[in-house]
Design a protein around this motif. Sequence first.
Motif, short mmCIF file in Angstrom:
data_model
loop_
_atom_site.label_atom_id
_atom_site.label_comp_id
_atom_site.label_asym_id
_atom_site.label_seq_id
_atom_site.Cartn_x
_atom_site.Cartn_y
_atom_site.Cartn_z
N GLU A 10 0.83 -1.22 0.00
CA GLU A 10 0.00 0.00 0.00
C GLU A 10 0.86 1.26 0.00
N TYR A 17 1.24 6.48 -6.90
CA TYR A 17 0.06 7.27 -7.22
C TYR A 17 0.34 8.77 -7.10
N ARG A 61 -6.51 2.87 -8.84
CA ARG A 61 -6.66 3.81 -7.72
C ARG A 61 -7.18 5.15 -8.21
#
Length: 194
Positions: A10, A17, A61
């Motif tokens: 994560e 991201y 995402r």
Amino acid sequence: MGSKPAITREAILSVAYERAQREGMASLGIRTIANECGVAIGTIYNYFPDKASLVTEVVARFWHAAIEEAGVLTQAEESSEGSEGTLMVYCRCLAQGLTESLDRFQASWLREAANLDARSLKRSREAEEECFRGICEGIARHIEGDTAIRARAREEFETEQLANFIWKGMFASIKMGDPSCKTLFTLLEMALYD
């Protein structure tokens, strides 16, 4: 030589991201992400077997965040309760919400996604399609619940196919810089309503 700190999947994904938001998807590289995370390249490969896997997760995402920010799924539940014109109200809110969400991201993201290598592009499109299914389901609920849609229109169009058509038209309009989807919505109003 000291060992590199442990990191979660994560955390790696968050770094990737954020980098894609700042510098575009073309900036995503395994070595670059490893450096930003302060870990060895092999650590990234433990979680993402190749760059295509990392890019796919970043794209997924991106769409989940855009859909969540736009409030698309909650709007679908709140406004699909059998009343007149709910389809067009929902679609306009959806287009506006997604446009506002997309504006927060680097403007080139959608164009860059189309320029990914074949493997990354295929995986990214699969991740997008998964996200888009929820949008199409919301549109379908509004088609079913909109009491103002003509009976003849209901006979001519299958709900799921119409929902898919509406979403693809909206998405294309937004990508082409028409967030109001004016042409599409005008045609829908002419075809579906008296």
